[in-house]
Design a protein around this motif. Sequence first.
Motif, PDB file in Angstrom:
ATOM      1  N   GLY A 240     -16.387  -6.695  -0.567  1.00 47.80           N
ATOM      2  CA  GLY A 240     -17.437  -6.984   0.400  1.00 47.80           C
ATOM      3  C   GLY A 240     -17.147  -6.489   1.795  1.00 47.80           C
ATOM      4  N   TRP A 241     -16.022  -5.777   1.981  1.00 49.04           N
ATOM      5  CA  TRP A 241     -15.628  -5.326   3.315  1.00 49.04           C
ATOM      6  C   TRP A 241     -15.777  -3.819   3.492  1.00 49.04           C
ATOM      7  N   GLY A 242     -16.625  -3.200   2.708  1.00 52.39           N
ATOM      8  CA  GLY A 242     -16.919  -1.789   2.891  1.00 52.39           C
ATOM      9  C   GLY A 242     -15.819  -0.861   2.407  1.00 52.39           C
ATOM     10  N   ALA A 243     -15.857   0.386   2.890  1.00 53.06           N
ATOM     11  CA  ALA A 243     -14.949   1.422   2.413  1.00 53.06           C
ATOM     12  C   ALA A 243     -13.483   1.086   2.700  1.00 53.06           C
ATOM     13  N   GLN A 244     -13.219   0.557   3.885  1.00 49.10           N
ATOM     14  CA  GLN A 244     -11.836   0.208   4.209  1.00 49.10           C
ATOM     15  C   GLN A 244     -11.341  -0.907   3.307  1.00 49.10           C
ATOM     16  N   GLY A 245     -12.191  -1.885   2.997  1.00 50.09           N
ATOM     17  CA  GLY A 245     -11.813  -2.934   2.070  1.00 50.09           C
ATOM     18  C   GLY A 245     -11.501  -2.385   0.689  1.00 50.09           C
ATOM     19  N   HIS A 246     -12.270  -1.401   0.233  1.00 52.12           N
ATOM     20  CA  HIS A 246     -12.003  -0.782  -1.068  1.00 52.12           C
ATOM     21  C   HIS A 246     -10.645  -0.085  -1.077  1.00 52.12           C
ATOM     22  N   ARG A 247     -10.335   0.594   0.026  1.00 50.40           N
ATOM     23  CA  ARG A 247      -9.043   1.294   0.102  1.00 50.40           C
ATOM     24  C   ARG A 247      -7.881   0.303   0.131  1.00 50.40           C
ATOM     25  N   LEU A 248      -8.034  -0.759   0.882  1.00 45.47           N
ATOM     26  CA  LEU A 248      -6.976  -1.774   0.934  1.00 45.47           C
ATOM     27  C   LEU A 248      -6.770  -2.422  -0.433  1.00 45.47           C
TER      28      LEU A 248
ATOM     29  N   ALA B  71      -7.381  -1.070  -3.392  1.00 45.11           N
ATOM     30  CA  ALA B  71      -6.692  -0.111  -4.257  1.00 45.11           C
ATOM     31  C   ALA B  71      -5.206  -0.042  -3.919  1.00 45.11           C
ATOM     32  N   GLY B  72      -4.900  -0.076  -2.623  1.00 43.48           N
ATOM     33  CA  GLY B  72      -3.504  -0.025  -2.204  1.00 43.48           C
ATOM     34  C   GLY B  72      -2.695  -1.210  -2.691  1.00 43.48           C
ATOM     35  N   TYR B  73      -3.353  -2.332  -2.903  1.00 42.53           N
ATOM     36  CA  TYR B  73      -2.667  -3.528  -3.395  1.00 42.53           C
ATOM     37  C   TYR B  73      -2.710  -3.619  -4.918  1.00 42.53           C
ATOM     38  N   LEU B  74      -3.888  -3.415  -5.497  1.00 39.63           N
ATOM     39  CA  LEU B  74      -4.100  -3.750  -6.900  1.00 39.63           C
ATOM     40  C   LEU B  74      -3.415  -2.776  -7.857  1.00 39.63           C
ATOM     41  N   VAL B  75      -3.465  -1.477  -7.560  1.00 42.14           N
ATOM     42  CA  VAL B  75      -2.879  -0.494  -8.477  1.00 42.14           C
ATOM     43  C   VAL B  75      -1.371  -0.703  -8.632  1.00 42.14           C
ATOM     44  N   PRO B  76      -0.589  -0.808  -7.548  1.00 46.77           N
ATOM     45  CA  PRO B  76       0.846  -1.082  -7.724  1.00 46.77           C
ATOM     46  C   PRO B  76       1.116  -2.443  -8.378  1.00 46.77           C
ATOM     47  N   TRP B  77       0.291  -3.463  -8.069  1.00 49.59           N
ATOM     48  CA  TRP B  77       0.504  -4.784  -8.661  1.00 49.59           C
ATOM     49  C   TRP B  77       0.341  -4.717 -10.182  1.00 49.59           C
ATOM     50  N   VAL B  78      -0.710  -4.076 -10.647  1.00 45.77           N
ATOM     51  CA  VAL B  78      -0.955  -3.981 -12.091  1.00 45.77           C
ATOM     52  C   VAL B  78       0.157  -3.192 -12.771  1.00 45.77           C
ATOM     53  N   ALA B  79       0.604  -2.102 -12.145  1.00 37.88           N
ATOM     54  CA  ALA B  79       1.683  -1.299 -12.729  1.00 37.88           C
ATOM     55  C   ALA B  79       2.972  -2.105 -12.827  1.00 37.88           C
ATOM     56  N   THR B  80       3.292  -2.849 -11.773  1.00 36.74           N
ATOM     57  CA  THR B  80       4.494  -3.684 -11.782  1.00 36.74           C
ATOM     58  C   THR B  80       4.395  -4.772 -12.841  1.00 36.74           C
ATOM     59  N   TYR B  81       3.237  -5.398 -12.938  1.00 39.35           N
ATOM     60  CA  TYR B  81       3.017  -6.444 -13.944  1.00 39.35           C
ATOM     61  C   TYR B  81       3.219  -5.890 -15.353  1.00 39.35           C
ATOM     62  N   ALA B  82       2.668  -4.711 -15.636  1.00 40.08           N
ATOM     63  CA  ALA B  82       2.776  -4.121 -16.969  1.00 40.08           C
ATOM     64  C   ALA B  82       4.232  -3.844 -17.333  1.00 40.08           C
ATOM     65  N   VAL B  83       5.005  -3.306 -16.366  1.00 41.83           N
ATOM     66  CA  VAL B  83       6.417  -3.002 -16.639  1.00 41.83           C
ATOM     67  C   VAL B  83       7.205  -4.286 -16.885  1.00 41.83           C
TER      68      VAL B  83
ATOM     69  N   ARG C 149      -2.277   0.441   7.344  1.00 42.52           N
ATOM     70  CA  ARG C 149      -2.824  -0.786   6.749  1.00 42.52           C
ATOM     71  C   ARG C 149      -2.836  -0.701   5.226  1.00 42.52           C
ATOM     72  N   ILE C 150      -3.119   0.475   4.700  1.00 43.10           N
ATOM     73  CA  ILE C 150      -3.114   0.655   3.240  1.00 43.10           C
ATOM     74  C   ILE C 150      -1.687   0.568   2.704  1.00 43.10           C
ATOM     75  N   ALA C 151      -0.753   1.233   3.386  1.00 43.26           N
ATOM     76  CA  ALA C 151       0.631   1.295   2.903  1.00 43.26           C
ATOM     77  C   ALA C 151       1.280  -0.080   2.823  1.00 43.26           C
ATOM     78  N   VAL C 152       1.060  -0.912   3.840  1.00 48.42           N
ATOM     79  CA  VAL C 152       1.747  -2.205   3.852  1.00 48.42           C
ATOM     80  C   VAL C 152       1.178  -3.175   2.831  1.00 48.42           C
ATOM     81  N   MET C 153       0.059  -2.837   2.213  1.00 46.16           N
ATOM     82  CA  MET C 153      -0.503  -3.708   1.186  1.00 46.16           C
ATOM     83  C   MET C 153       0.396  -3.803  -0.037  1.00 46.16           C
ATOM     84  N   HIS C 154       1.214  -2.779  -0.251  1.00 49.72           N
ATOM     85  CA  HIS C 154       2.046  -2.783  -1.458  1.00 49.72           C
ATOM     86  C   HIS C 154       3.524  -2.507  -1.180  1.00 49.72           C
TER      87      HIS C 154
END
Length: 394
Positions: A268-276, A278-290, A208-213
Amino acid sequence: MNRPRGIARGRAAMIAVVVVCVGYAPVAMTELWPYAHPGAPAIGQSLLGHMVSPHYVATALATRIAPYRHSLAAMIVHSVLGGLLMLLGPIQLLSAVRRRIRLHRAMGVLFAVTVYVSMAGAAVYLLRTAPRDAFSGAAFWIVLATILVGTVMSVTFGIGAAVGRLPELHQRWMLLCYGFLMTAPLLRFEWGALPVLFPGLSMAEINRIAVMHLGSVVAFGALLASRALDKRATVPGVTGSWVPMPVLAVAQLAAAGALVWITTAYLGWGAQGHRLLAGYLVPWVATYAVMLWRQRRAGREGRTWAREEWRLHLVALCLAPVFSLATVLPLERAFGLDRETAMSAGVAIGCGMLAFWATAAVSVRALVAREVLKLQQKSEAEGDRMPAAAVQAP
């Protein structure tokens, strides 16, 4: 100094892609053998068991027996031909770079046919499998279906560009197609790597984390490859920009608003929501910056075509979170999903789908430029004939 470094990075990236593809091919081809013949060797399962743990693998695969056996023949066709595609991809890339035209065309026909047949096998599996029965849940089923459609449409547009003698557009579509195919080996890599960051999670949770990005990563890789292979600073007929600064600014504001909404929901979805998240936001921000940096640098260097392509993809990336939010309600209604699953599916497919449409926008931009150039040449030719006609007039 920049050119040799760029060439070295390009060669390193090409070598990495070839190694990954050739290494994954036997994994793909043997992945489903144990379901047809219990006890048969499966290279990927063995490697993953050594990397993480046998329990990690066994727990995940135990739930796959019924869904896979229900469509086993189609899945075997899909996986074996998928392994073949991993071998054909590097051949196509190297033959194009080295301008081996006959080999490239012959292997291209084989590649396209293999894509269609392999994706047909995947389609049979998806049609026979309820979304809730897919590995890690309905969101993954939606991601797989989206990748399937994107792969088939990309190779189809690539064929059309080749027939129309548009090599630059053919190159872009085929790289995007292969990017979608690369989701398979990259996903397996993340199954082995992410447990280091998230120990104790099951493979389904890691998935579930991997497919987010994953969609955004492969689409971005295809864009990087396209830009590396296209050395043109300008394209005749391309003037101005379809993405002026006000449009880019509005897209970035829309992205900020959508990302705040997505972030608030996942927090608001607990620990799993935080992980999901991170799996989406970190790659998105890196791609946006490049992308932001690349389009600005291209503009400063006067490479207007590169700037235009980067900007079109940057706008698509900014609109991806907006698109993801817009899909939540339709996905809820269409598949009977809860809000969290629907949002995860929408977020997972957003960047890949918008990258597809950004590639389409780049293609239309190039086609419009070609028509503009033809009109200019026709007008100049008519202008050259008019004085001669005037001299002959009585």
